[in-house]
Write an enzyme that holds these catalytic residues in place. Structure first.
Site, PDB file in Angstrom:
ATOM      1  N   HIS A 178      -5.378  -3.010   2.349  1.00 22.00           N
ATOM      2  CA  HIS A 178      -5.779  -3.708   3.575  1.00 22.00           C
ATOM      3  C   HIS A 178      -6.527  -5.004   3.276  1.00 22.00           C
ATOM      4  O   HIS A 178      -7.528  -5.336   3.929  1.00 22.00           O
ATOM      5  CB  HIS A 178      -6.632  -2.793   4.461  1.00 22.00           C
ATOM      6  CG  HIS A 178      -5.871  -1.628   5.020  1.00 22.00           C
ATOM      7  ND1 HIS A 178      -5.387  -0.606   4.210  1.00 22.00           N
ATOM      8  CD2 HIS A 178      -5.498  -1.316   6.293  1.00 22.00           C
ATOM      9  CE1 HIS A 178      -4.766   0.283   4.969  1.00 22.00           C
ATOM     10  NE2 HIS A 178      -4.803  -0.121   6.227  1.00 22.00           N
ATOM     11  N   ASP A 217      -7.894  -5.398  13.296  1.00 19.42           N
ATOM     12  CA  ASP A 217      -9.181  -4.900  12.798  1.00 19.42           C
ATOM     13  C   ASP A 217     -10.221  -6.019  12.696  1.00 19.42           C
ATOM     14  O   ASP A 217     -11.418  -5.755  12.657  1.00 19.42           O
ATOM     15  CB  ASP A 217      -9.013  -4.231  11.422  1.00 19.42           C
ATOM     16  CG  ASP A 217      -8.344  -2.873  11.545  1.00 19.42           C
ATOM     17  OD1 ASP A 217      -8.070  -2.443  12.679  1.00 19.42           O
ATOM     18  OD2 ASP A 217      -8.088  -2.248  10.502  1.00 19.42           O
ATOM     19  N   GLU A 274     -18.628   4.322  -0.515  1.00 21.12           N
ATOM     20  CA  GLU A 274     -17.842   3.637  -1.538  1.00 21.12           C
ATOM     21  C   GLU A 274     -18.605   3.397  -2.840  1.00 21.12           C
ATOM     22  O   GLU A 274     -18.046   3.513  -3.933  1.00 21.12           O
ATOM     23  CB  GLU A 274     -17.325   2.307  -0.982  1.00 21.12           C
ATOM     24  CG  GLU A 274     -16.282   2.455   0.112  1.00 21.12           C
ATOM     25  CD  GLU A 274     -16.876   2.751   1.485  1.00 21.12           C
ATOM     26  OE1 GLU A 274     -16.112   3.046   2.413  1.00 21.12           O
ATOM     27  OE2 GLU A 274     -18.128   2.667   1.612  1.00 21.12           O
ATOM     28  N   ARG A 293       0.841  -1.211   0.000  1.00 20.44           N
ATOM     29  CA  ARG A 293       0.000   0.000   0.000  1.00 20.44           C
ATOM     30  C   ARG A 293       0.870   1.253   0.000  1.00 20.44           C
ATOM     31  O   ARG A 293       0.504   2.282  -0.587  1.00 20.44           O
ATOM     32  CB  ARG A 293      -0.958  -0.003   1.193  1.00 20.44           C
ATOM     33  CG  ARG A 293      -0.269   0.077   2.549  1.00 20.44           C
ATOM     34  CD  ARG A 293      -1.235   0.400   3.670  1.00 20.44           C
ATOM     35  NE  ARG A 293      -0.556   0.323   4.960  1.00 20.44           N
ATOM     36  CZ  ARG A 293      -0.864   1.066   6.007  1.00 20.44           C
ATOM     37  NH1 ARG A 293      -1.844   1.938   5.938  1.00 20.44           N
ATOM     38  NH2 ARG A 293      -0.209   0.921   7.144  1.00 20.44           N
ATOM     39  N   PHE A 322     -14.349  -2.805   1.411  1.00 19.84           N
ATOM     40  CA  PHE A 322     -15.319  -1.817   0.961  1.00 19.84           C
ATOM     41  C   PHE A 322     -15.297  -1.631  -0.556  1.00 19.84           C
ATOM     42  O   PHE A 322     -16.345  -1.494  -1.188  1.00 19.84           O
ATOM     43  CB  PHE A 322     -15.061  -0.480   1.650  1.00 19.84           C
ATOM     44  CG  PHE A 322     -14.935  -0.587   3.140  1.00 19.84           C
ATOM     45  CD1 PHE A 322     -15.812  -1.385   3.866  1.00 19.84           C
ATOM     46  CD2 PHE A 322     -13.936   0.079   3.819  1.00 19.84           C
ATOM     47  CE1 PHE A 322     -15.705  -1.499   5.243  1.00 19.84           C
ATOM     48  CE2 PHE A 322     -13.813  -0.033   5.196  1.00 19.84           C
ATOM     49  CZ  PHE A 322     -14.696  -0.821   5.912  1.00 19.84           C
ATOM     50  N   ARG A 355      -1.550  -4.219   3.978  1.00 22.28           N
ATOM     51  CA  ARG A 355      -1.165  -3.302   5.049  1.00 22.28           C
ATOM     52  C   ARG A 355       0.216  -3.645   5.614  1.00 22.28           C
ATOM     53  O   ARG A 355       0.977  -2.759   5.994  1.00 22.28           O
ATOM     54  CB  ARG A 355      -2.206  -3.388   6.170  1.00 22.28           C
ATOM     55  CG  ARG A 355      -1.891  -2.559   7.398  1.00 22.28           C
ATOM     56  CD  ARG A 355      -2.903  -2.846   8.492  1.00 22.28           C
ATOM     57  NE  ARG A 355      -2.751  -1.957   9.635  1.00 22.28           N
ATOM     58  CZ  ARG A 355      -3.484  -2.039  10.733  1.00 22.28           C
ATOM     59  NH1 ARG A 355      -4.420  -2.966  10.832  1.00 22.28           N
ATOM     60  NH2 ARG A 355      -3.297  -1.197  11.725  1.00 22.28           N
TER      61      ARG A 355
END
Length: 318
Positions: free
Chosen positions: A106, A114, A55, A8, A80, A164
């Protein structure tokens, strides 16, 4: 140990770098700091648009801009970008085959704490079902950068999957050239082939080192483009090694493993063992512990390679 950089990070840096060379705009859904598109925003504020936590709307806006002839990147977390916005991606980008690039960050269980709601393990499966969608999952920062520039020159929808977690740099930036739909053989083994994508490439290279200590020569192959898949290389490796292991940070249903199985079943049936999450959700936890729990370790991949090799030998005796 090689330097470690999250793909990323490479994505954000590449957007900022290539903003000088190419004319394109970037959209984000209120996650620019996390997706690293904020690097582009700071450099080209007039070409960056924050669409907020919406989104589906972001994807629709990207589609609208693309109809004017402008090249567009839109970004959010994979959960998303591919999950929440699937209908818009399918109907507004895929169906009209618009020139929109989806930078999904991610992805996978390496999101860590998360937890399951953010650990997207279904995105590759979802994107594979959209006709004409190209899917790229870079192994390291060098490949991520090259894939971004390639996408800027490609006319059509592209799904780019970024992680990530910081991962080892595998490729030489000065020598590496990205080619869509082409696998990269990283080792020359002829006993068993290990297909890997994204962060699992580094894990698979470590597994090959473990196997080498036991006299087993594993061919590690980086699959950067999951769609279109490199059928010719897979058929060649299947014939030459006779046993395959696939390793992915994704559900084994619908991902890299199934793509490889589809090619081998139709052209050169050989034993294939798939390593990934097995029809389960992720969970919150430290990344090393999660990778171990879901079998994404060099030790487990090496064991699965030995299992595939044993199956090959068993079939040869029949």
């Amino acid at each position: 140990m090689a330097d470690k950089i999250a793909t990323r990070e490479a994505y954000g840096n590449a957007l900022a770098e290539f903003g000088e060379k190419y004319d394109f705009v970037v959209l984000d859904a209120d996650l620019a700091e996390a997706t690293k598109t904020g690097v582009f925003k700071k450099k080209f504020p007039d070409r960056f648009f924050d669409c907020g936590i919406a989104e589906g709307n972001m994807v629709s806006v990207a589609a609208g801009i693309a109809t004017t002839g402008m090249n567009v990147f839109c970004s959010s977390f994979a959960m998303f970008a591919a999950g929440r916005a699937f209908e818009q991606v399918r109907n507004s980008i895929g169906y009209p085959h618009l020139n929109v690039k989806i930078g999904a960050t991610h992805a996978g269980i390496s999101v860590g704490e998360d937890g399951a709601t953010h650990q997207c393990l279904e995105d590759i499966a979802l994107m594979r079902t959209i006709p004409g969608m190209v899917i790229i999952n870079p192994a390291d920062a060098v490949e991520a950068r090259a894939a971004v520039e390639w996408a800027l020159n490609y006319k059509g929808p592209v799904y780019l999957r970024f992680g990530r977690l910081a991962v080892p740099v595998i490729f030489d930036r000065e020598k590496y050239v990205f080619e869509m739909g082409k696998n990269t053989r990283l080792t020359r083994g002829r006993d068993v082939t290990i297909y890997a994508s994204g962060l699992t490439v580094g894990i698979s290279l470590d597994a090959a080192k473990l196997l080498k200590k036991e006299g087993i020569k594993a061919r590690v192959v980086n699959v950067a483009t999951i769609k279109p898949i490199d059928e010719a290389e897979i058929i060649s490796s299947a014939k030459q090694t006779g046993a395959i292991v696939t390793v992915e940070e994704h559900n084994v249903i619908g991902g890299l493993g199934e793509a490889v199985c589809g090619v081998t079943a139709a052209n050169c049936p050989v034993p294939v063992i798939r390593v990934g999450t097995n029809d389960v959700f992720g969970k919150s936890g430290k990344v090393p512990a999660l990778l171990k729990e879901y079998g994404l370790t060099a030790e487990n991949v090496a064991e699965k390679a030995k299992e595939a090799l044993a199956l090959k030998k068993k079939l040869a005796r029949k």
